[in-house]
Scaffold this motif. Structure first.
Motif, PDB file in Angstrom:
ATOM      1  N   THR A  30       0.814  -1.086  -0.063  1.00 18.03           N
ATOM      2  CA  THR A  30       0.043   0.135  -0.017  1.00 18.03           C
ATOM      3  C   THR A  30       0.970   1.173  -0.246  1.00 18.03           C
ATOM      4  O   THR A  30       0.333   2.373  -0.390  1.00 18.03           O
ATOM      5  N   GLY A  47       2.214  -3.218   4.014  1.00 18.64           N
ATOM      6  CA  GLY A  47       1.294  -3.942   3.022  1.00 18.64           C
ATOM      7  C   GLY A  47       1.708  -5.494   2.944  1.00 18.64           C
ATOM      8  O   GLY A  47       0.759  -6.300   2.580  1.00 18.64           O
ATOM      9  N   PRO A  91     -11.564   3.573   1.112  1.00 14.78           N
ATOM     10  CA  PRO A  91     -10.402   4.246   1.434  1.00 14.78           C
ATOM     11  C   PRO A  91     -10.701   5.536   0.465  1.00 14.78           C
ATOM     12  O   PRO A  91     -11.278   5.450  -0.421  1.00 14.78           O
ATOM     13  N   THR A  93      -8.187   8.802  -1.612  1.00 15.42           N
ATOM     14  CA  THR A  93      -6.946   9.303  -2.105  1.00 15.42           C
ATOM     15  C   THR A  93      -6.799  10.840  -1.846  1.00 15.42           C
ATOM     16  O   THR A  93      -5.743  11.319  -1.436  1.00 15.42           O
ATOM     17  N   SER A 139       0.112   7.795   3.091  1.00 14.52           N
ATOM     18  CA  SER A 139      -0.798   6.397   3.132  1.00 14.52           C
ATOM     19  C   SER A 139      -1.029   5.823   4.341  1.00 14.52           C
ATOM     20  O   SER A 139       0.365   5.482   4.905  1.00 14.52           O
ATOM     21  N   LYS A 161      -6.080   5.795   4.063  1.00 16.39           N
ATOM     22  CA  LYS A 161      -5.979   6.842   3.092  1.00 16.39           C
ATOM     23  C   LYS A 161      -4.722   6.057   2.259  1.00 16.39           C
ATOM     24  O   LYS A 161      -3.674   5.520   2.573  1.00 16.39           O
ATOM     25  N   ASN A 162      -5.182   5.913   0.939  1.00 18.23           N
ATOM     26  CA  ASN A 162      -4.407   5.321  -0.176  1.00 18.23           C
ATOM     27  C   ASN A 162      -3.228   6.165  -0.576  1.00 18.23           C
ATOM     28  O   ASN A 162      -3.434   7.357  -0.926  1.00 18.23           O
TER      29      ASN A 162
END
Length: 162
Positions: A30, A47, A91, A93, A139, A161-162
């Motif tokens: 991620t 991730g 999520p 962005t 992220s 949050k990506n």
């Protein structure tokens, strides 16, 4: 002639045997980055669900991430107001929308926290939809608390949050 054939066969068998032990690493991450300092540098990623530990005479290093990726929403149902709250997209962005149905000018505000509990942002909720800018946030997982005028928590959201 025979020695050259033997050497060629040994090199071929050694190469085949070595390729059986070679492993490639693949993961869906991620986020990640490289951190450096006076003692050296390290690359990290967020991730990975598998990790290994390498030990040496000067210490040890754990490679990978030791926690699983989890999506959930925290919710406090006992509100003092007759409102319905939603946070989307999750999520996210760029921006997060905090939507309050049945909004009738209650004195509400939001507080944005990181995983360590540090407050990153806050603001008043003055209309049915409030836009929260998350563009500059790295992220990670964040928490949004909606609070009333007495500083009592109305509802909480866990945001990715990506």
């Amino acid at each position: 002639m025979i020695n050259k054939k033997k050497i060629s066969v040994i090199i071929l068998l050694t190469g085949l045997l070595w390729s059986c032990f070679a492993n490639a690493q693949q993961s869906v991450n991620t986020a990640g980055n490289t951190a450096s300092g006076s003692g050296g540098s390290v690359s990290y990623s967020i991730g990975q669900i598998v990790y290994t530990t390498i030990s040496g005479s000067s210490g040890s290093s754990a490679q990978g991430v030791q926690q699983a990726f989890e999506i959930s929403m925290l919710d406090v149902k006992n509100t003092t107001f007759n409102v319905s709250l939603n946070a989307f997209p999750n999520p996210t962005t760029d921006n997060l929308t905090l939507q309050i149905n049945n909004f009738t000018n209650e004195k509400l505000s939001y507080q944005l926290y990181d995983m360590q509990g540090k407050q990153l942002d806050n603001g008043q909720i003055t209309k049915q939809e409030t836009l929260i800018n998350t563009v500059n946030l790295p992220s990670s997982i964040y928490f949004i608390n909606v609070i009333d005028q007495d500083n009592k928590k109305v509802q909480s959201f866990k945001i990715i949050k990506n």
